[in-house]
Design a protein around this motif. Structure first.
Motif, mmCIF file in Angstrom:
data_model
loop_
_atom_site.group_PDB
_atom_site.id
_atom_site.type_symbol
_atom_site.label_atom_id
_atom_site.label_comp_id
_atom_site.label_asym_id
_atom_site.label_seq_id
_atom_site.Cartn_x
_atom_site.Cartn_y
_atom_site.Cartn_z
ATOM 1 N N GLY A 144 69.371 -22.721 -23.534
ATOM 2 C CA GLY A 144 69.307 -23.624 -24.675
ATOM 3 C C GLY A 144 70.469 -23.569 -25.633
ATOM 4 O O GLY A 144 70.352 -24.000 -26.783
ATOM 5 N N HIS A 145 71.625 -23.072 -25.172
ATOM 6 C CA HIS A 145 72.759 -22.908 -26.073
ATOM 7 C C HIS A 145 73.876 -23.928 -25.822
ATOM 8 O O HIS A 145 74.937 -23.853 -26.448
ATOM 9 N N ILE A 146 73.659 -24.861 -24.919
ATOM 10 C CA ILE A 146 74.663 -25.887 -24.598
ATOM 11 C C ILE A 146 74.216 -27.223 -25.189
ATOM 12 O O ILE A 146 73.033 -27.575 -25.138
ATOM 13 N N THR A 173 75.100 -20.114 -33.792
ATOM 14 C CA THR A 173 73.783 -19.462 -33.779
ATOM 15 C C THR A 173 73.934 -17.949 -33.823
ATOM 16 O O THR A 173 73.069 -17.232 -34.333
ATOM 17 N N PHE A 174 75.067 -17.460 -33.323
ATOM 18 C CA PHE A 174 75.271 -16.016 -33.193
ATOM 19 C C PHE A 174 76.412 -15.510 -34.080
ATOM 20 O O PHE A 174 77.070 -14.519 -33.772
ATOM 21 N N GLY A 175 76.664 -16.233 -35.186
ATOM 22 C CA GLY A 175 77.597 -15.725 -36.184
ATOM 23 C C GLY A 175 79.020 -16.214 -36.088
ATOM 24 O O GLY A 175 79.863 -15.833 -36.908
ATOM 25 N N ASP A 176 79.355 -17.052 -35.099
ATOM 26 C CA ASP A 176 80.713 -17.591 -34.995
ATOM 27 C C ASP A 176 80.933 -18.599 -36.129
ATOM 28 O O ASP A 176 79.988 -19.203 -36.644
ATOM 29 N N ASP A 177 82.193 -18.804 -36.512
ATOM 30 C CA ASP A 177 82.467 -19.695 -37.640
ATOM 31 C C ASP A 177 82.353 -21.175 -37.274
ATOM 32 O O ASP A 177 82.246 -22.023 -38.152
ATOM 33 N N ARG A 178 82.369 -21.461 -35.982
ATOM 34 C CA ARG A 178 82.183 -22.844 -35.536
ATOM 35 C C ARG A 178 81.756 -22.842 -34.072
ATOM 36 O O ARG A 178 81.980 -21.862 -33.356
ATOM 37 N N ASP A 179 81.138 -23.945 -33.647
ATOM 38 C CA ASP A 179 80.768 -24.083 -32.242
ATOM 39 C C ASP A 179 82.022 -24.322 -31.399
ATOM 40 O O ASP A 179 83.057 -24.780 -31.911
ATOM 41 N N ILE A 224 87.596 -12.164 -31.492
ATOM 42 C CA ILE A 224 86.440 -11.278 -31.337
ATOM 43 C C ILE A 224 85.125 -11.996 -31.646
ATOM 44 O O ILE A 224 84.145 -11.871 -30.901
ATOM 45 N N GLY A 225 85.091 -12.749 -32.739
ATOM 46 C CA GLY A 225 83.850 -13.382 -33.164
ATOM 47 C C GLY A 225 83.238 -14.276 -32.108
ATOM 48 O O GLY A 225 82.049 -14.186 -31.800
ATOM 49 N N ARG A 226 84.064 -15.131 -31.507
ATOM 50 C CA ARG A 226 83.519 -16.054 -30.507
ATOM 51 C C ARG A 226 83.125 -15.329 -29.229
ATOM 52 O O ARG A 226 82.162 -15.723 -28.558
ATOM 53 N N MET A 227 83.862 -14.249 -28.904
ATOM 54 C CA MET A 227 83.505 -13.495 -27.698
ATOM 55 C C MET A 227 82.165 -12.787 -27.872
ATOM 56 O O MET A 227 81.331 -12.757 -26.956
ATOM 57 N N MET A 228 81.943 -12.222 -29.044
ATOM 58 C CA MET A 228 80.677 -11.539 -29.281
ATOM 59 C C MET A 228 79.528 -12.544 -29.363
ATOM 60 O O MET A 228 78.404 -12.259 -28.930
ATOM 61 N N ALA A 229 79.805 -13.726 -29.911
ATOM 62 C CA ALA A 229 78.783 -14.775 -29.916
ATOM 63 C C ALA A 229 78.429 -15.178 -28.493
ATOM 64 O O ALA A 229 77.259 -15.424 -28.163
ATOM 65 N N MET A 230 79.440 -15.258 -27.629
ATOM 66 C CA MET A 230 79.221 -15.578 -26.219
ATOM 67 C C MET A 230 78.305 -14.538 -25.564
ATOM 68 O O MET A 230 77.378 -14.877 -24.818
ATOM 69 N N VAL A 231 78.557 -13.260 -25.874
ATOM 70 C CA VAL A 231 77.739 -12.189 -25.304
ATOM 71 C C VAL A 231 76.282 -12.349 -25.729
ATOM 72 O O VAL A 231 75.355 -12.223 -24.914
ATOM 73 N N GLU A 233 74.109 -7.467 -25.498
ATOM 74 C CA GLU A 233 74.288 -6.835 -26.806
ATOM 75 C C GLU A 233 75.781 -6.702 -27.140
ATOM 76 O O GLU A 233 76.498 -5.946 -26.477
ATOM 77 N N PRO A 234 76.236 -7.420 -28.172
ATOM 78 C CA PRO A 234 77.646 -7.292 -28.582
ATOM 79 C C PRO A 234 77.960 -5.852 -28.979
ATOM 80 O O PRO A 234 77.135 -5.161 -29.583
ATOM 81 N N GLY A 235 79.155 -5.422 -28.639
ATOM 82 C CA GLY A 235 79.556 -4.063 -28.972
ATOM 83 C C GLY A 235 79.054 -3.017 -28.004
ATOM 84 O O GLY A 235 79.440 -1.851 -28.093
ATOM 85 N N VAL A 236 78.168 -3.424 -27.097
ATOM 86 C CA VAL A 236 77.667 -2.514 -26.064
ATOM 87 C C VAL A 236 78.069 -3.038 -24.695
ATOM 88 O O VAL A 236 78.875 -2.426 -23.987
#
Length: 558
Positions: free
Chosen positions: A282-284, A297-303, A346-353, A359-362
């Motif tokens: 449901g993220h597309i 949805t996961f903290g990125d500054d933009r889609d 970093i932000g968009r990559m962690m949002a992707m995870v 789990e981002p950072g893990v």
């Protein structure tokens, strides 16, 4: 008694203290401690003992008492141990522990017996780690930022393996997109005698590649259409750069388990699979004729656009496919080393995870490295003779060699900018850190050779004879090696190993100046000499193990 054994003993005593208080009816809470929480430190002032612990300050409140009272109970338990000479409660509740000489000195034999295994651990046993580093575009020689990641990444892989991890070293070849087109047009322009394209690549290596391609191509390039010529220079030229990069890194002591080509992500359908997975979750969404990932949805500054309105994949599409591919290959943790210019990545990559449900950072960890400057005569080295625009791996190796090059790149935290003084690294003095450490190792080997010639061997080990202050200090720092390696792995900071072995070298040189392994003149060989040989050889083993984790040679003669 090793720090691990002492921590376990303290943990057991704390458990007993808690049980006694609960049996006596005290209203105490569960401490929730693990052995790893019972940390030990080396006191700066050696008069305060061999080890210190502040654990009493942490557990006093849940046990319903004062830190000094708990510290006194733990001290009483420690003093009953035959390995402990004395225990002192200091300040608000610090515990200072002094070991018997024999208990401290026993470490020398343990190190020698363990050999290359000393310093290893099981922090990451059973964990599969994909470590992606360097990943320089195949459009030119590796610049100093990539060289730094080569040294740091390879050392980190060694450190993680020393802690039981199943590590795969991976190089991501960006052989898909505009940079490759610019490279191909640059090589073609050189072949045709045209000026370098405005957005192209310069330097003598471009002309060298053009000449090599002409020699390798079985046919008449001149008679082909320009587009066909460009494709020949692209395919053969990129392959030549791949080969050169691999060869240069191998010469620098860095080899990879996997060379992953970006092109394969699009050819294998990995990108399409990633998009389908994210669509199911449901993220597309689609807007303005393009396909988007809702990363906000996961903290990125933009889609983020994944597929542009013209049907072309955006850059992040490759990231999606590549991350999913790694996870499908069974990796628990994916580590990526990137340059400082990728910080906003970093932000968009962690949002992707997070979008994938990980789990981002893990499951994904991103390490950012800063730039490197080479200094000569106090001034920055501005450019490579061959490349014409950047300083490269060859420039560093030509100036100081592989060992000094690797060591200088890995001994500082990678998140700080690094200035490398080529004049300093060329000196054979204690000012040069790699010489200082390698010389300490060579000295341990020299002592061992001279001991053998003088009839000193390791047939006797009497650790209670290691009573000199410099021996106690040296044993203390040798005990730290397993903890340093574990911490370097956990924090992803291999520079801690380099700084540590420099410290070991300093303690060893001071011990060498105060304690003889070889008798003077007609003095007889005693058990003191034999036992000191154990300590000498243990020190050499630790330095050798540490240098091995950095991919740096441990010479026996200098």
């Amino acid at each position: 008694m090793t720090p691990a054994e002492l921590s376990q003993t303290l943990f057991d005593l704390i458990t007993q203290v808690g049980e006694r208080r609960r049996d006596a009816g005290s209203d105490t809470t569960d401490l929730g401690l693990a052995v790893s929480d019972v940390t030990l430190e080396r006191p700066r002032n050696r008069d305060h003992g061999d080890w210190a612990s502040s654990i009493a300050l942490k557990i006093a409140k849940p046990l319903g008492t004062t830190p000094r009272e708990i510290a006194a109970e733990l001290a009483a338990g420690l003093e009953k141990l035959p390995e402990v000479a004395s225990v002192e409660v200091a300040g608000p509740g610090f515990i200072n522990i002094r070991l018997e000489a024999a208990a401290a000195g026993a470490l020398a034999q343990k190190i020698v017996d363990a050999g290359p295994a000393y310093g290893t651990g099981d922090l990451y046993t059973g964990i599969k780690i994909n470590l992606e580093f360097v990943s320089a575009n195949p459009t030119g020689p590796i610049h100093m930022g990539g060289v730094r990641w080569a040294a740091v990444g390879d050392s980190l892989a060694r450190v993680l393996k020393a802690q039981g991890a199943d590590v795969t070293r991976e190089y991501y070849f960006n052989d898909h997109g505009s940079q490759i087109d610019r490279f191909a047009r640059s090589v073609l322009a050189s072949y045709l005698g045209e000026p370098t394209p405005e957005d192209g690549y310069g330097g003598a290596y471009i002309g060298e590649i053009a000449n090599t391609v002409v020699g390798l191509y079985d046919g008449d390039i001149a008679g082909l259409a320009r587009d066909d010529q460009q494709e020949i220079f692209r395919s053969i030229g990129v392959d030549l750069m791949f080969t050169e990069i691999k060869d240069k890194l191998h010469g620098f002591g860095v080899d990879f388990d996997v060379f992953f080509h970006e092109d394969s992500l699009h050819e294998s359908g990995a990108v399409d699979r990633a998009i389908a997975r994210l669509r199911e979750q449901g993220h597309i969404f689609e807007a303005d004729g393009a396909i988007w990932l809702r990363t906000t949805t996961f903290g990125d500054d933009r889609d983020r656009v994944i597929i542009r309105s013209n049907g072309e994949p955006a850059y992040i599409s490759g990231d999606l496919g590549y991350y999913l591919d790694k996870r499908e290959r069974g990796f628990d943790q994916c580590l990526i080393m990137l340059g400082a210019d990728h910080h906003g990545y970093i932000g968009r990559m962690m949002a992707m995870v997070s979008a994938f449900g990980d789990e981002p950072g893990v499951n994904l960890q991103i390490l950012i490295g800063q730039m490197v400057n080479l200094l000569k005569d106090g001034e920055p080295v501005r450019m490579s003779k061959r490349n014409g625009t950047i300083v490269t791996l060859d420039d560093l190796v030509d100036a100081v060699g592989v060992d000094a090059g690797r060591y200088s790149l890995v001994r500082s935290s990678s998140d700080s900018q690094l200035d490398i003084d080529l004049d300093l690294l060329g000196k054979r003095t204690n000012e040069n850190p790699v010489f200082y450490v390698q010389y300490a190792h060579a000295r341990t080997c020299s002592v061992a050779r001279n001991a053998a010639a003088s009839g000193v061997d390791r047939t006797v080990f009497a650790p209670e004879l290691l009573t000199h202050d410099s021996e106690s200090a040296l044993l203390g720092v040798l005990q730290e090696f397993p903890r340093v390696v574990a911490q370097a792995a956990e924090l992803r900071e291999p520079h801690r190993v380099a700084r540590y072995i420099e410290e070991v070298a300093g303690y060893y040189h001071r011990w060498y100046d105060n304690c003889r392994v070889i008798p003077l003149g007609e003095e007889p060989v005693t058990d003191v000499h034999r036992t000191r040989l154990w300590l000498n050889d243990a020190t050499g083993q630790v330095i050798r193990n540490g240098l091995g984790l950095l991919g740096v040679a441990a010479p026996e003669k200098m």
